[in-house]
Design an enzyme around this catalytic site. Structure first.
Site, PDB file in Angstrom:
ATOM      1  N   ASN A   1     -16.383 -53.932  -6.087  1.00 34.29           N
ATOM      2  CA  ASN A   1     -16.460 -53.793  -4.632  1.00 34.29           C
ATOM      3  C   ASN A   1     -16.973 -55.051  -3.932  1.00 34.29           C
ATOM      4  O   ASN A   1     -17.555 -54.983  -2.862  1.00 34.29           O
ATOM      5  CB  ASN A   1     -17.275 -52.553  -4.258  1.00 34.29           C
ATOM      6  CG  ASN A   1     -18.674 -52.579  -4.839  1.00 34.29           C
ATOM      7  OD1 ASN A   1     -19.078 -53.591  -5.434  1.00 34.29           O
ATOM      8  ND2 ASN A   1     -19.414 -51.511  -4.671  1.00 34.29           N
TER       9      ASN A   1
ATOM     10  N   LYS B   1     -19.714 -60.695  -5.961  1.00 32.78           N
ATOM     11  CA  LYS B   1     -19.593 -60.290  -7.366  1.00 32.78           C
ATOM     12  C   LYS B   1     -18.422 -61.016  -8.053  1.00 32.78           C
ATOM     13  O   LYS B   1     -17.578 -61.614  -7.369  1.00 32.78           O
ATOM     14  CB  LYS B   1     -19.399 -58.769  -7.425  1.00 32.78           C
ATOM     15  CG  LYS B   1     -20.606 -57.980  -6.895  1.00 32.78           C
ATOM     16  CD  LYS B   1     -20.359 -56.475  -7.014  1.00 32.78           C
ATOM     17  CE  LYS B   1     -21.572 -55.672  -6.553  1.00 32.78           C
ATOM     18  NZ  LYS B   1     -21.383 -54.212  -6.794  1.00 32.78           N
TER      19      LYS B   1
ATOM     20  N   TYR C   1     -30.447 -53.981 -11.985  1.00 36.57           N
ATOM     21  CA  TYR C   1     -29.859 -52.643 -11.893  1.00 36.57           C
ATOM     22  C   TYR C   1     -30.695 -51.579 -12.601  1.00 36.57           C
ATOM     23  O   TYR C   1     -30.151 -50.524 -12.976  1.00 36.57           O
ATOM     24  CB  TYR C   1     -28.431 -52.663 -12.434  1.00 36.57           C
ATOM     25  CG  TYR C   1     -27.426 -53.276 -11.470  1.00 36.57           C
ATOM     26  CD1 TYR C   1     -27.253 -52.766 -10.177  1.00 36.57           C
ATOM     27  CD2 TYR C   1     -26.645 -54.359 -11.845  1.00 36.57           C
ATOM     28  CE1 TYR C   1     -26.344 -53.326  -9.293  1.00 36.57           C
ATOM     29  CE2 TYR C   1     -25.717 -54.926 -10.963  1.00 36.57           C
ATOM     30  CZ  TYR C   1     -25.576 -54.394  -9.683  1.00 36.57           C
ATOM     31  OH  TYR C   1     -24.668 -54.935  -8.808  1.00 36.57           O
TER      32      TYR C   1
ATOM     33  N   HIS D   1     -22.701 -57.316  -3.281  1.00 35.17           N
ATOM     34  CA  HIS D   1     -23.966 -56.578  -3.377  1.00 35.17           C
ATOM     35  C   HIS D   1     -24.831 -56.980  -2.187  1.00 35.17           C
ATOM     36  O   HIS D   1     -24.845 -58.158  -1.814  1.00 35.17           O
ATOM     37  CB  HIS D   1     -24.721 -56.955  -4.660  1.00 35.17           C
ATOM     38  CG  HIS D   1     -26.158 -56.504  -4.641  1.00 35.17           C
ATOM     39  ND1 HIS D   1     -26.515 -55.207  -4.939  1.00 35.17           N
ATOM     40  CD2 HIS D   1     -27.303 -57.143  -4.289  1.00 35.17           C
ATOM     41  CE1 HIS D   1     -27.839 -55.085  -4.792  1.00 35.17           C
ATOM     42  NE2 HIS D   1     -28.330 -56.243  -4.398  1.00 35.17           N
TER      43      HIS D   1
ATOM     44  N   GLU E   1     -35.388 -58.369  -5.884  1.00 33.11           N
ATOM     45  CA  GLU E   1     -34.142 -58.977  -6.374  1.00 33.11           C
ATOM     46  C   GLU E   1     -34.153 -60.495  -6.199  1.00 33.11           C
ATOM     47  O   GLU E   1     -33.701 -61.228  -7.086  1.00 33.11           O
ATOM     48  CB  GLU E   1     -32.947 -58.360  -5.635  1.00 33.11           C
ATOM     49  CG  GLU E   1     -32.742 -56.877  -5.982  1.00 33.11           C
ATOM     50  CD  GLU E   1     -31.749 -56.167  -5.084  1.00 33.11           C
ATOM     51  OE1 GLU E   1     -31.153 -56.817  -4.184  1.00 33.11           O
ATOM     52  OE2 GLU E   1     -31.564 -54.942  -5.261  1.00 33.11           O
TER      53      GLU E   1
ATOM     54  N   ARG F   1     -25.501 -54.561   5.052  1.00 32.70           N
ATOM     55  CA  ARG F   1     -24.900 -53.364   4.432  1.00 32.70           C
ATOM     56  C   ARG F   1     -23.842 -52.737   5.350  1.00 32.70           C
ATOM     57  O   ARG F   1     -22.853 -52.180   4.871  1.00 32.70           O
ATOM     58  CB  ARG F   1     -25.976 -52.375   3.998  1.00 32.70           C
ATOM     59  CG  ARG F   1     -26.705 -52.895   2.736  1.00 32.70           C
ATOM     60  CD  ARG F   1     -27.784 -51.963   2.258  1.00 32.70           C
ATOM     61  NE  ARG F   1     -27.296 -50.706   1.722  1.00 32.70           N
ATOM     62  CZ  ARG F   1     -26.957 -50.495   0.443  1.00 32.70           C
ATOM     63  NH1 ARG F   1     -27.000 -51.478  -0.439  1.00 32.70           N
ATOM     64  NH2 ARG F   1     -26.574 -49.306   0.042  1.00 32.70           N
TER      65      ARG F   1
HETATM   66  P1  IDP Z   1     -24.343 -50.246  -3.415  1.00 34.38           P
HETATM   67  O1  IDP Z   1     -23.838 -51.512  -4.094  1.00 34.38           O
HETATM   68  O2  IDP Z   1     -23.423 -49.849  -2.298  1.00 34.38           O
HETATM   69  O3  IDP Z   1     -25.786 -50.317  -3.015  1.00 34.38           O
HETATM   70  P2  IDP Z   1     -25.169 -48.557  -5.644  1.00 34.38           P
HETATM   71  O4  IDP Z   1     -25.162 -47.069  -5.617  1.00 34.38           O
HETATM   72  O5  IDP Z   1     -26.496 -49.247  -5.586  1.00 34.38           O
HETATM   73  O6  IDP Z   1     -24.200 -49.081  -4.491  1.00 34.38           O
HETATM   74  O7  IDP Z   1     -24.415 -48.962  -6.981  1.00 34.38           O
HETATM   75  C1  IDP Z   1     -24.485 -50.275  -7.468  1.00 34.38           C
HETATM   76  C2  IDP Z   1     -23.104 -50.711  -7.913  1.00 34.38           C
HETATM   77  O8  IDP Z   1     -22.705 -49.916  -9.032  1.00 34.38           O
HETATM   78  C3  IDP Z   1     -22.013 -50.494  -6.881  1.00 34.38           C
HETATM   79  O9  IDP Z   1     -21.936 -51.537  -5.938  1.00 34.38           O
HETATM   80  C4  IDP Z   1     -20.779 -50.438  -7.755  1.00 34.38           C
HETATM   81  O10 IDP Z   1     -20.368 -51.737  -8.172  1.00 34.38           O
HETATM   82  C5  IDP Z   1     -21.313 -49.684  -8.970  1.00 34.38           C
HETATM   83  N1  IDP Z   1     -21.104 -48.240  -8.839  1.00 34.38           N
HETATM   84  C6  IDP Z   1     -21.770 -47.370  -8.058  1.00 34.38           C
HETATM   85  N2  IDP Z   1     -21.345 -46.124  -8.197  1.00 34.38           N
HETATM   86  C7  IDP Z   1     -20.364 -46.175  -9.112  1.00 34.38           C
HETATM   87  C8  IDP Z   1     -19.508 -45.193  -9.690  1.00 34.38           C
HETATM   88  O11 IDP Z   1     -19.579 -43.994  -9.390  1.00 34.38           O
HETATM   89  N3  IDP Z   1     -18.607 -45.643 -10.613  1.00 34.38           N
HETATM   90  C9  IDP Z   1     -18.514 -46.943 -10.967  1.00 34.38           C
HETATM   91  N4  IDP Z   1     -19.309 -47.903 -10.431  1.00 34.38           N
HETATM   92  C10 IDP Z   1     -20.207 -47.533  -9.514  1.00 34.38           C
HETATM   93 MG    MG Z   2     -27.486 -50.514  -4.291  1.00 30.58          MG
END
Ligand code: IDP
Ligand code: MG
Length: 138
Positions: free
Chosen positions: A116, A9, A49, A119, A130, A85
């Site tokens: 984070n 990212k 998304y 992805h 995707e 993951r």
């Molecule tokens: P993942 O990337 O671990 O699969 P997802 O739930 O699919 O997590 O969420 C997609 C992305 O959205 C996350 O990687 C993060 O960047 C962002 N995200 C998820 N939950 C939150 C939140 O509660 N606050 C802010 N950003 C979030």
């Molecule tokens: Mg996800």
């Protein structure tokens, strides 16, 4: 062979962590099939998304993901979706286990979006969907 979409990212790219992420993928034994650096457009981010549309973090997430260059990779290997993951770690980088990409390299910076670093697709269906969004004809 199973494959997944990995994105380093914009936070990871800007911090110079692309090589470190790719190193971990290769060290784990997976194969880099395709690599591309690009700044994501909002149209394709909305597709990518779609499952999060309407959530409070959706718009800040799209803004963040469109904020600068990122590295998009197709990665392959037996059980690579689950395996990537696992090496990525939990979504919240503050809580992600040490040893994982997010746990070793990430933290919550107090911003609206969870930056984070990576992805990774969460299922074979998500991966093919995707990959189709970001890579034409692959
Ligand atoms: P993942 O990337 O671990 O699969 P997802 O739930 O699919 O997590 O969420 C997609 C992305 O959205 C996350 O990687 C993060 O960047 C962002 N995200 C998820 N939950 C939150 C939140 O509660 N606050 C802010 N950003 C979030
Ligand atoms: Mg996800």
């Amino acid at each position: 062979m199973e494959r997944t979409l990995v994105i380093v990212k914009p936070d990871g790219f800007a911090r110079g962590l692309t090589g470190e992420v790719l190193r971990r993928i290769e060290a784990k034994g997976y194969t880099l099939d395709t690599l591309q650096i690009m700044t994501a457009d909002r149209d394709r981010l909305a597709q990518h998304y779609a499952e999060h549309e309407g959530k409070p973090f959706y718009q800040p997430l799209v803004d963040f993901m469109a904020s600068g260059p990122a590295t998009f990779a197709i990665v392959s290997g037996h059980r690579v979706i689950e395996g990537f993951r696992a090496i990525a770690g939990a979504t919240d980088p503050t809580a992600a286990a040490p040893g994982s990409i997010r746990g070793d390299l990430g933290r919550d910076w107090g911003l609206a979006v969870q930056q984070n670093i990576v992805h990774g697709s969460d299922s074979p269906e998500s991966a093919e969907r995707e990959i189709g969004i970001w890579f034409a004809q692959r």
